[in-house]
Design a protein around this motif. Sequence first.
Motif, short mmCIF file in Angstrom:
data_model
loop_
_atom_site.label_atom_id
_atom_site.label_comp_id
_atom_site.label_asym_id
_atom_site.label_seq_id
_atom_site.Cartn_x
_atom_site.Cartn_y
_atom_site.Cartn_z
N GLU A 212 18.71 87.96 114.15
CA GLU A 212 18.64 86.96 113.08
C GLU A 212 17.37 86.11 113.20
O GLU A 212 16.87 85.87 114.30
N ILE A 213 16.87 85.72 112.07
CA ILE A 213 15.77 84.75 112.00
C ILE A 213 16.25 83.63 111.08
O ILE A 213 16.65 83.89 109.94
N ILE A 214 16.24 82.39 111.57
CA ILE A 214 16.69 81.26 110.78
C ILE A 214 15.50 80.40 110.37
O ILE A 214 14.70 80.00 111.22
N VAL A 215 15.38 80.12 109.06
CA VAL A 215 14.30 79.27 108.56
C VAL A 215 14.93 78.13 107.75
O VAL A 215 16.10 78.17 107.40
N ASP A 216 14.13 77.12 107.46
CA ASP A 216 14.69 75.95 106.77
C ASP A 216 14.30 75.88 105.30
O ASP A 216 14.67 74.94 104.60
N GLN A 217 13.56 76.87 104.80
CA GLN A 217 13.17 76.87 103.39
C GLN A 217 13.40 78.26 102.80
O GLN A 217 13.09 79.27 103.42
N ILE A 218 13.90 78.29 101.57
CA ILE A 218 14.18 79.57 100.93
C ILE A 218 12.88 80.32 100.63
O ILE A 218 12.85 81.56 100.69
#
Length: 299
Positions: A212-218
Motif C-alpha cells: 500500500e501507498i498512502i497519500v493525503d491528496q487525491i
Amino acid sequence: MTVNEFEIIVTLAEERNMRRAAERLFISQPALSQRLQSIEKAWGEQLFIRSQKGLEPTSAGELIIDFARGTLLRKEETLELIASLHNKVHGTLKIACATIVGQTWLPRVLKDFVARYPDAKISLMTGWSSEIVQAIHNGEAHVGIVRGDIDWKSEKTYLFRDQLYLVDREIDQVSDIMHSERPFIQFKSDSSYYMDIEKWWKEKFSAHPQREIIVDQIETCKQLALNGIGYAILPSITLTGKEDVNMIPLVEEDSPVELSRDTWLIGYESAFELQQVAAFAQVANMHAIQLRKKLKSLT
C-alpha cells in the motif's frame, strides 16, 4: 436630525424666502418658522438672518447647509444602489465545498458565476463533507457542496453521481489484483468514502492488499496511478476518460449496480432566499446537468 429637517434647511437656502419655502414644503409659514427655530436650537446656532433680500445664511448656517446637502445626496445615492439590487446580484456568497469537488468541478462553476454576476463576492472554504455540514451549522457558509450519504433536513439538491473506478496501467480486471504485487495507492478521505471501498474490498477479497501507498491528496494518488506506480480507486469526477490507463468500474458483489458517490448542494431555506445564493444554485444546477452527461459518457 431627520432627513426631513435637512430638506427644510436646503429648501430655505435655495428659496431664500419663508413663504415660497413653505409652499414648496407643503406646510404653513408659521409651522415652518417654528421648525426652523427648533433646528437652530438643536444646532445651537442661528442658520439664517432675515434681510430685505430675504433669508441670508450665517457663517455657521453655510456649513450646516453644505452638510444637509451632502446628507441628502448620499441618501439619493443609497436609494439608487438599493434599487439596483433588484436588477443585479450583490453581496458575498459563502461556499463550503468538499475538497475533491473544489479541485475538479467547482472552479468552472465559479468562473461562470463570476462572469454572470461580477458584482458578487465569493468566500470559499474546502474540507471533508462532515466539516462542510458543521460550517453551515456554525453560519460560516451559506451553502455546502457535500459528498456521499449526508443526513440533512433542510434544502438538499442532487447535483451529480460519479462512479468509482479501479485505475491502473497494467491491471485490466479486478480479479488480477490479488495476483499482482503492484501497490494499492490510497488517499485519506472522510470515513464514508473509506467505508464504501472497505466494504467492496471485503466482498471481493479475503486478504488485505499486499502493498500500500498512502497519500493525503487525491491528485497525488491520481498522478501516481497514471504514471504506473500502482493502482488506485478514483471517482469519475477526477477523470476525463482520455487517460492512458485501464478504467474498471467497481460493482457490488452479485449486483450490476456500480459503486458511486453522490454530490449534493445543501443549505438552510433562508440562505437560498438570498439573491447571490439563488443565482449560484441556478448556475451550479446548470453545470451539474452538463457533468451528468459527461460522466455518463465514461461508462
